[in-house]
Structure formats: structure tokens, C-alpha cells
Design a protein around this motif. Structure first.
Motif, PDB file in Angstrom:
ATOM      1  N   ILE A  96     102.048 -33.859   1.154  1.00 49.76           N
ATOM      2  CA  ILE A  96     100.988 -32.857   1.341  1.00 49.76           C
ATOM      3  C   ILE A  96     100.181 -33.178   2.592  1.00 49.76           C
ATOM      4  N   GLU A  97      99.844 -34.449   2.753  1.00 46.46           N
ATOM      5  CA  GLU A  97      99.101 -34.860   3.950  1.00 46.46           C
ATOM      6  C   GLU A  97      99.917 -34.591   5.213  1.00 46.46           C
ATOM      7  N   LYS A  98     101.190 -34.949   5.194  1.00 42.84           N
ATOM      8  CA  LYS A  98     102.056 -34.782   6.365  1.00 42.84           C
ATOM      9  C   LYS A  98     102.194 -33.314   6.759  1.00 42.84           C
ATOM     10  N   ILE A  99     102.464 -32.456   5.780  1.00 39.01           N
ATOM     11  CA  ILE A  99     102.660 -31.034   6.073  1.00 39.01           C
ATOM     12  C   ILE A  99     101.356 -30.389   6.537  1.00 39.01           C
ATOM     13  N   SER A 306     117.425 -35.740  -1.322  1.00 46.65           N
ATOM     14  CA  SER A 306     116.427 -36.663  -0.796  1.00 46.65           C
ATOM     15  C   SER A 306     115.047 -36.278  -1.302  1.00 46.65           C
ATOM     16  N   GLU A 307     114.317 -37.268  -1.837  1.00 48.09           N
ATOM     17  CA  GLU A 307     112.977 -37.025  -2.366  1.00 48.09           C
ATOM     18  C   GLU A 307     112.075 -36.396  -1.313  1.00 48.09           C
ATOM     19  N   LEU A 308     112.200 -36.869  -0.063  1.00 47.22           N
ATOM     20  CA  LEU A 308     111.370 -36.347   1.013  1.00 47.22           C
ATOM     21  C   LEU A 308     111.657 -34.873   1.250  1.00 47.22           C
ATOM     22  N   ASN A 309     112.944 -34.494   1.304  1.00 46.09           N
ATOM     23  CA  ASN A 309     113.301 -33.098   1.543  1.00 46.09           C
ATOM     24  C   ASN A 309     112.815 -32.192   0.419  1.00 46.09           C
ATOM     25  N   MET A 310     112.928 -32.652  -0.811  1.00 46.02           N
ATOM     26  CA  MET A 310     112.444 -31.856  -1.947  1.00 46.02           C
ATOM     27  C   MET A 310     110.944 -31.641  -1.847  1.00 46.02           C
ATOM     28  N   ASN A 311     110.220 -32.709  -1.579  1.00 45.31           N
ATOM     29  CA  ASN A 311     108.762 -32.607  -1.506  1.00 45.31           C
ATOM     30  C   ASN A 311     108.318 -31.680  -0.382  1.00 45.31           C
ATOM     31  N   GLU A 312     108.969 -31.772   0.764  1.00 46.82           N
ATOM     32  CA  GLU A 312     108.611 -30.898   1.880  1.00 46.82           C
ATOM     33  C   GLU A 312     108.847 -29.432   1.527  1.00 46.82           C
ATOM     34  N   THR A 313     109.945 -29.155   0.847  1.00 48.97           N
ATOM     35  CA  THR A 313     110.240 -27.781   0.431  1.00 48.97           C
ATOM     36  C   THR A 313     109.173 -27.268  -0.525  1.00 48.97           C
ATOM     37  N   VAL A 315     105.992 -28.341  -0.934  1.00 50.85           N
ATOM     38  CA  VAL A 315     104.666 -28.212  -0.316  1.00 50.85           C
ATOM     39  C   VAL A 315     104.601 -26.984   0.591  1.00 50.85           C
ATOM     40  N   GLU A 316     105.627 -26.765   1.391  1.00 48.05           N
ATOM     41  CA  GLU A 316     105.605 -25.594   2.276  1.00 48.05           C
ATOM     42  C   GLU A 316     105.650 -24.297   1.471  1.00 48.05           C
ATOM     43  N   MET A 317     106.364 -24.292   0.357  1.00 46.92           N
ATOM     44  CA  MET A 317     106.395 -23.105  -0.491  1.00 46.92           C
ATOM     45  C   MET A 317     105.008 -22.815  -1.062  1.00 46.92           C
ATOM     46  N   LEU A 318     104.295 -23.873  -1.475  1.00 48.12           N
ATOM     47  CA  LEU A 318     102.945 -23.689  -2.010  1.00 48.12           C
ATOM     48  C   LEU A 318     101.987 -23.226  -0.919  1.00 48.12           C
ATOM     49  N   PHE A 319     102.057 -23.832   0.256  1.00 44.38           N
ATOM     50  CA  PHE A 319     101.177 -23.436   1.355  1.00 44.38           C
ATOM     51  C   PHE A 319     101.390 -21.967   1.720  1.00 44.38           C
ATOM     52  N   ASP A 320     102.640 -21.516   1.715  1.00 47.18           N
ATOM     53  CA  ASP A 320     102.928 -20.109   2.020  1.00 47.18           C
ATOM     54  C   ASP A 320     102.255 -19.184   1.011  1.00 47.18           C
ATOM     55  N   GLN A 321     102.254 -19.577  -0.249  1.00 50.78           N
ATOM     56  CA  GLN A 321     101.578 -18.769  -1.271  1.00 50.78           C
ATOM     57  C   GLN A 321     100.070 -18.751  -1.042  1.00 50.78           C
ATOM     58  N   LEU A 322      99.501 -19.907  -0.744  1.00 50.77           N
ATOM     59  CA  LEU A 322      98.057 -19.998  -0.546  1.00 50.77           C
ATOM     60  C   LEU A 322      97.590 -19.133   0.619  1.00 50.77           C
ATOM     61  N   LEU A 323      98.420 -19.057   1.652  1.00 51.49           N
ATOM     62  CA  LEU A 323      98.049 -18.288   2.843  1.00 51.49           C
ATOM     63  C   LEU A 323      98.496 -16.838   2.758  1.00 51.49           C
ATOM     64  N   GLY A 324      99.087 -16.454   1.626  1.00 50.73           N
ATOM     65  CA  GLY A 324      99.502 -15.071   1.441  1.00 50.73           C
ATOM     66  C   GLY A 324     100.738 -14.689   2.212  1.00 50.73           C
ATOM     67  N   ASN A 325     101.520 -15.683   2.646  1.00 52.07           N
ATOM     68  CA  ASN A 325     102.724 -15.382   3.426  1.00 52.07           C
ATOM     69  C   ASN A 325     103.918 -15.016   2.562  1.00 52.07           C
ATOM     70  N   ASN A 326     103.859 -15.371   1.290  1.00 53.11           N
ATOM     71  CA  ASN A 326     104.990 -15.082   0.415  1.00 53.11           C
ATOM     72  C   ASN A 326     104.499 -14.998  -1.023  1.00 53.11           C
ATOM     73  N   GLU A 327     104.574 -13.810  -1.598  1.00 50.99           N
ATOM     74  CA  GLU A 327     104.137 -13.625  -2.975  1.00 50.99           C
ATOM     75  C   GLU A 327     105.310 -13.417  -3.926  1.00 50.99           C
ATOM     76  N   ARG A 328     106.545 -13.508  -3.411  1.00 54.50           N
ATOM     77  CA  ARG A 328     107.719 -13.341  -4.263  1.00 54.50           C
ATOM     78  C   ARG A 328     107.942 -14.583  -5.120  1.00 54.50           C
ATOM     79  N   ILE A 329     108.595 -14.394  -6.263  1.00 56.80           N
ATOM     80  CA  ILE A 329     108.985 -15.519  -7.101  1.00 56.80           C
ATOM     81  C   ILE A 329     110.300 -16.069  -6.560  1.00 56.80           C
TER      82      ILE A 329
END
Length: 354
Positions: A96-99, A306-313, A315-329
Motif C-alpha cells: 500500500i505504501e509503495k503503490i 508471487s505475493e508481491l504481484n498479488m498484493n500490487e494487483t 491495492v491498485e484495484m482498490l485505489f481505482d475504486q476509491l478514485l471512481g475509476n472503476n465501479e465494475r465487479i
């Protein structure tokens, strides 16, 4: 009499009840009182009255009040169970910090907190359905009982589930059945094991259950019986204790698949303590590709994204939701990636070495 736990109380209602301005209350509860020169007496008064009335700021509204073009803040929760080793949670926090430091998020401020519940009892966590507590969350390590509760209810803020699939939520998973099947192939075909053992924790999640089933199905297709050994928990000590007991009781084993790499670490110690060699006497493979796997003696083979790749996916998915960039399930299934090391190199058959 003050109303306890009044989560719906507005700051104006709270202000009226205690006789102080909303600006003063906001400054105290957001830790800006020193800058504004608010007295210690007033600070303690606000905090004591907030506890008395059960009032807390609506963090979900912060981003709505932020002026356009200025820094906007998001409070993220990482919601996990007490029973699971904390290294997975720490890794997610670091991601989360890195992204959050990426250029595209420079106009936003993200903070994170860890919230813990007992496995199978997420329904008892009062804040899980409270829209005023978080802006968004990553949820992991839920049991079937937790999943049933979450499907019956609606989480009122953006959320991504890590390592499990729930139809009405955003999820990032690995093909767990395939991970179990590939682990069986590695032990039964490449290592020619005839007495495979699968090591599992006492509480199965959607992911660990899927790995166990995939491994068992592959063994049955090859007409080889596998033994399931259940540890009392999720950590290294639990894996060591379970494997020690199994071997000392005369259990037959020439191959071990652990559905969690933490259990495998403990099992390594137990196997060596009984005078058995890895991989010559017991080939070992686990699900969970973390950095420690390559530093074990011998380096341990693993399956999983890879744990790192999963986590990055996630976090970016959550950030997109927070910023309203993606509301699809979205349900994003990542492939299981084999990383074969010395722990399965029984016959010099290592073909994917790291």
C-alpha cells in the motif's frame, strides 16, 4: 443521558451537545489542536465527551469535503484474522505504501490500519458494515462462515478480497485447484513419491480448501492414496509439531505438500530432526512463494502467484475504486506459477530453478 455508540451522530449534533464549535471539535479529533493553540483542558474535554457520546468523525466523508485540486485523504483498512501469520499482512501494508507513492497518486494521501477478527467470527466485528469507519478495505483470510455472512450483507465501502472469490465483490485470487494439482504432479511424477502427505491448518479457508481438494483429486486420478495431516494452527511451530507427531507415530512419507509455506517451514525442521533428508528421503513443496523459500536449506519449491504481484494487483484495484475509476465487479484470477528448487530435485530433474 448520552447515547452510547451513536455512530450516526453528526459533528453538528455533537457540537450542540457539548457546547463547542465544530471547528474546535474537528481540530482536536484530527490532531490539529496544537497548531490552533487549543488549550489542553479543551482537548481533554472534547476527547472525553467523544468517548461519552460514542462519537467519532466520519472518515468516509473526508474526500467529499476536500477542495478540488488539493490533497485528498483515504483511510484504508487491512482486515485479517488473528490466527494467520502477520507477515502476509505486513507485506500488504508495505505494498500500500509503495503503490501510494506512484506518480499517478501524487494528489492523494493514503493511510492504512490493520483490523483483526477471530476466524469464523467476522460478523462480531461491529465496524465491518459501518460506512463511516473506512474509505475502503482489503479483506483476507476469511473462513466459509465469514464468507456466508459477507454474502448475506452488503459492505458499504469499496473493498477487495484477497485470495478468495465472493461473487458480488471485487476479488483477486489464484487458481487454487490448479496449484494443488501441480504440486501433486511434482511429487508423484517428477519425484516418484508413493506415500504423499498433505499438511493443512485446522481451519480451512476457501483457498486452502481448494489446494487440498486439487491435490487429493490428482492423487486419486493416479491411484495413489494421500494422507492428510492437520496442524493445530497456521504458524511454523504448528507445522513442526504436526509433522513430528506424524513421523514419530510411524506415519509413512516420502513426499510432503503443505498448503501454506509457514507450515512447511516447521515441517522442514521436524523432518530433519527425525534424521530424514530433503529431498532424498522426503521431497517437499508448498503453496506460497515468499522470499524465505529461496533461503531455506535446501531451497524450497513452491507453487502460487508471487505475493508481491498479488498484493500490487489488489491495492491498485482498490485505489481505482476509491478514485471512481472503476465501479465494475471484477474477479481477477492469477495463474499459479511453479518455482521448483532443490527440495524437489530428487533425481536431478530441476527445470525451473531460482
Amino acid at each position: 443521558m448520552p447515547k452510547k455508540n451513536s455512530n450516526n451522530m453528526t459533528i453538528r449534533e455533537f457540537s450542540k451537545n457539548i457546547g463547542l464549535s465544530t471547528a474546535t471539535i474537528s481540530s482536536v479529533l484530527n490532531n490539529h489542536y496544537k497548531k490552533r493553540g487549543i488549550s489542553e483542558y479543551t482537548v481533554q474535554l472534547v476527547k472525553n465527551q467523544a468517548r461519552k457520546y460514542g462519537y467519532r468523525p466520519n472518515v468516509a466523508a473526508k474526500k467529499l469535503r476536500a477542495p478540488q485540486g488539493k490533497l485528498r485523504s483515504f483511510e484504508i483498512a487491512v482486515i485479517t484474522s488473528f490466527e494467520v501469520p502477520m507477515q502476509f499482512t505486513f507485506s500488504l501494508i508495505h505494498t500500500i505504501e509503495k503503490i501510494s507513492l506512484l506518480e499517478k497518486y501524487k494528489d492523494y494521501n493514503f493511510s492504512a490500519q490493520v483490523v483483526m477478527y477471530h476466524a469464523g467470527k467476522i460478523s462480531e466485528f461491529s465496524g465491518i458494515l459501518n460506512e463511516s469507519r473506512f474509505n475502503g478495505a482489503v479483506i483476507l483470510n476469511t473462513t466459509p462462515e465469514d464468507d456466508a455472512f459477507l454474502m448475506e450483507n452488503e459492505i458499504p465501502y469499496p473493498v477487495v478480497f484477497l485470495g478468495r472469490y465472493l461473487p458480488k465483490y471485487n476479488c483477486v485470487t489464484v487458481d487454487v485447484d490448479m496449484a494443488g494439482r501441480m504440486a501433486a504432479d511434482a511429487l508423484l511424477d517428477s519425484c516418484r513419491c508413493v506415500n504423499p502427505v498433505v499438511l493443512v491448518p485446522n481451519i480451512l479457508t476457501q483457498a486452502t480448501s481448494g489446494r487440498l481438494n486439487g491435490f487429493g483429486d490428482e492423487c486419486r486420478q493416479k491411484n495413489i492414496e494421500c494422507t492428510v495431516v492437520t496442524a493445530k494452527g497456521f504458524i511454523e511451530d504448528d507445522g513442526c509439531a504436526a509433522m513430528t507427531e506424524y513421523i514419530m507415530n510411524g506415519g509413512r512419507i516420502d513426499g510432503l505438500y503443505s498448503v501454506l509455506e509457514t507450515l512447511a517451514i516447521g515441517a522442514y525442521h521436524a523432518i530433519k530432526q527425525r534424521g530424514l533428508r530433503i529431498p532424498h528421503d522426503v521431497a517437499v513443496i508448498a503453496t506460497g512463494e515468499t522470499s524465505i523459500c529461496q533461503y531455506m536449506d535446501p531451497p524450497m519449491s513452491s507453487f502460487g502467484r508471487s505475493e508481491l504481484n498479488m498484493n500490487e494487483t489488489v491495492v491498485e484495484m482498490l485505489f481505482d475504486q476509491l478514485l471512481g475509476n472503476n465501479e465494475r465487479i471484477i474477479n481477477r484470477i492469477l495463474p499459479s506459477i511453479p518455482v521448483l528448487r532443490e527440495s524437489t530435485n530428487r533425481f536431478g530433474n530441476l527445470n525451473n530453478r531460482q
